[in-house]
Write an enzyme that holds these catalytic residues in place. Structure first.
Site, PDB file in Angstrom:
ATOM      1  N   GLY A   1      68.164   5.979   3.085  1.00  0.00           N
ATOM      2  CA  GLY A   1      69.142   5.020   3.689  1.00  0.00           C
ATOM      3  C   GLY A   1      70.792   5.484   2.887  1.00  0.00           C
ATOM      4  O   GLY A   1      71.806   5.436   3.514  1.00  0.00           O
TER       5      GLY A   1
ATOM      6  N   SER B   1      73.361   9.556   3.270  1.00  0.00           N
ATOM      7  CA  SER B   1      73.078  10.175   3.479  1.00  0.00           C
ATOM      8  C   SER B   1      73.692  11.668   2.583  1.00  0.00           C
ATOM      9  O   SER B   1      73.883  12.858   1.746  1.00  0.00           O
ATOM     10  CB  SER B   1      74.577  10.763   4.216  1.00  0.00           C
ATOM     11  OG  SER B   1      76.196  10.367   3.565  1.00  0.00           O
TER      12      SER B   1
ATOM     13  N   CYS C   1      93.110 -17.291 -10.059  1.00  0.00           N
ATOM     14  CA  CYS C   1      92.585 -17.775 -11.557  1.00  0.00           C
ATOM     15  C   CYS C   1      93.044 -18.492 -11.897  1.00  0.00           C
ATOM     16  O   CYS C   1      94.185 -18.775 -11.980  1.00  0.00           O
ATOM     17  CB  CYS C   1      92.432 -16.511 -12.652  1.00  0.00           C
ATOM     18  SG  CYS C   1      91.737 -16.744 -14.193  1.00  0.00           S
TER      19      CYS C   1
ATOM     20  N   HIS D   1      78.334   0.565  -7.603  1.00  0.00           N
ATOM     21  CA  HIS D   1      79.873   0.124  -6.662  1.00  0.00           C
ATOM     22  C   HIS D   1      79.908  -1.017  -6.816  1.00  0.00           C
ATOM     23  O   HIS D   1      81.621  -1.312  -6.441  1.00  0.00           O
ATOM     24  CB  HIS D   1      79.817   1.004  -5.548  1.00  0.00           C
ATOM     25  CG  HIS D   1      79.839   2.439  -5.354  1.00  0.00           C
ATOM     26  ND1 HIS D   1      79.472   2.577  -3.992  1.00  0.00           N
ATOM     27  CD2 HIS D   1      79.849   3.469  -5.802  1.00  0.00           C
ATOM     28  CE1 HIS D   1      79.324   4.234  -3.923  1.00  0.00           C
ATOM     29  NE2 HIS D   1      79.638   4.555  -5.683  1.00  0.00           N
TER      30      HIS D   1
ATOM     31  N   PHE E   1      64.457   1.797   7.100  1.00  0.00           N
ATOM     32  CA  PHE E   1      63.781   1.687   5.931  1.00  0.00           C
ATOM     33  C   PHE E   1      63.380   0.334   6.279  1.00  0.00           C
ATOM     34  O   PHE E   1      62.089   0.286   4.880  1.00  0.00           O
ATOM     35  CB  PHE E   1      65.898   0.795   5.260  1.00  0.00           C
ATOM     36  CG  PHE E   1      65.415  -0.092   4.340  1.00  0.00           C
ATOM     37  CD1 PHE E   1      64.658   0.641   2.708  1.00  0.00           C
ATOM     38  CD2 PHE E   1      65.731  -1.088   3.793  1.00  0.00           C
ATOM     39  CE1 PHE E   1      64.546   0.408   1.793  1.00  0.00           C
ATOM     40  CE2 PHE E   1      65.938  -1.767   2.719  1.00  0.00           C
ATOM     41  CZ  PHE E   1      64.691  -1.156   1.498  1.00  0.00           C
TER      42      PHE E   1
ATOM     43  N   ASN F   1      65.008   8.770   5.308  1.00  0.00           N
ATOM     44  CA  ASN F   1      65.585   8.396   6.749  1.00  0.00           C
ATOM     45  C   ASN F   1      65.425   9.121   7.772  1.00  0.00           C
ATOM     46  O   ASN F   1      64.614   9.194   8.137  1.00  0.00           O
ATOM     47  CB  ASN F   1      67.000   9.636   5.986  1.00  0.00           C
ATOM     48  CG  ASN F   1      68.365   8.868   6.113  1.00  0.00           C
ATOM     49  OD1 ASN F   1      68.873   8.961   7.049  1.00  0.00           O
ATOM     50  ND2 ASN F   1      69.896   8.939   4.249  1.00  0.00           N
TER      51      ASN F   1
ATOM     52  N   CYS G   1      92.925 -11.749 -17.357  1.00  0.00           N
ATOM     53  CA  CYS G   1      92.037 -11.560 -18.118  1.00  0.00           C
ATOM     54  C   CYS G   1      90.742 -10.805 -18.571  1.00  0.00           C
ATOM     55  O   CYS G   1      89.956 -11.128 -18.804  1.00  0.00           O
ATOM     56  CB  CYS G   1      92.128 -13.212 -18.517  1.00  0.00           C
ATOM     57  SG  CYS G   1      91.389 -13.841 -16.968  1.00  0.00           S
TER      58      CYS G   1
END
EC number: 2.3.1.-
Length: 273
Positions: A207, A209, A168, A132, A252, A233, A143
């Site tokens: 971690g 679902s 930019c 992601h 975790f 989890n 650009c």
């Protein structure tokens, strides 16, 4: 159709302890971790949903979290990033350190993450596939120039953030190099993630679902390739009793115990040799 087929899958997921997980990992040569937002919860990053203090309870996701919202109000997503960076002390947690240790011991070969916080890289993992994107990168909408960012640059007082959206040198505006609602995950990154999973002998799903299609589809891919899947989890998930072989009920950060067991075993073997 794919998710419909997944909903009919049935598998007996066994509950195991952290000690038993350590024994499983010890027999493996190529472990891959698939991580989600639960791995960042202990790093003081607010959740996106599910609580009165969640990000989307403060910021309307239709405006602040979608690609359409970005094109209409490009400054809004930067406001969220600036506020979180300035208001929260975000640091790697013991779970990140544990994954880094598993890599240094030779077990963990790569991390595939849905997170955009860059904490896996900060903790020392060398092969991280960020499906992601990464909040510490900005891409010019004109650009396509990509700029590396850091915590200081994302603060309210920084030169980069003094005018929103940041501009930019070419005159275009910068967008955080992350996937917003309405955008799709790069096919190249998905292919890279599948190639890593195809090589693994164990997939740790940590971690998440696994309700987001990206994670679900990668777990289904691993299942079809007959890869061993272990969930870590605090609760059961969408893939429990569908795709995972084992479930460890743990935070975790508790992976530290697994890393310490394997580290101790490795040091013991070195002394014997």
């Amino acid at each position: 159709m794919g998710n419909l087929m997944i909903s009919f899958l049935k598998k007996d997921t066994q509950s195991i302890t952290l000690e038993e997980l350590a024994k499983i990992i010890k027999k493996c040569k190529h472990v891959v971790a698939l991580t989600g937002s639960g791995t960042s919860a202990e790093s003081n990053i607010p959740s996106f949903r599910g609580s009165s203090n969640s990000i989307w309870s403060k910021y309307d996701p239709r405006i602040y979290g979608t690609i359409w919202g970005f094109w209409k109000y490009p400054e809004k997503i930067w406001e969220v990033i600036r506020d979180i960076s300035s208001d929260y002390e975000i640091e790697i947690n013991n779970g990140h350190v544990a994954l880094s240790t598993l890599e240094s011991l030779g077990y963990l070969k790569s991390v595939v993450t849905q997170n955009v916080d860059g904490l896996h890289e900060a903790s020392g993992n060398t092969k991280v596939i960020s499906l992601h994107g990464n909040v510490f990168e900005a891409v010019c909408c004109t650009c396509n120039k990509i700029v590396k960012l850091n915590k200081i640059m994302l603060q309210k007082t920084s030169h980069f953030m003094h005018q929103l959206p940041p501009e930019c040198p070419c005159g275009g505006i910068f967008k955080p190099n992350i996937i917003l609602f309405g955008e799709v995950v790069s096919s190249d990154l998905l292919k890279e993630a599948e190639e890593e999973i195809a090589k693994c002998d164990l997939l740790l799903v940590i971690g998440t679902s696994s309700t987001v299609s990206t994670a679900t589809n990668l777990c289904h891919f691993a299942c079809k390739k007959k890869k061993k899947i272990v969930e870590i989890n605090i609760s059961k998930t969408y893939i429990t009793n569908k795709m995972s072989d084992y479930h460890v009920c743990a935070k975790f950060s508790e992976l530290t115990k697994v890393a310490n067991i394997l580290k101790g075993s490795s040091e013991k073997n070195k002394k014997i040799m």
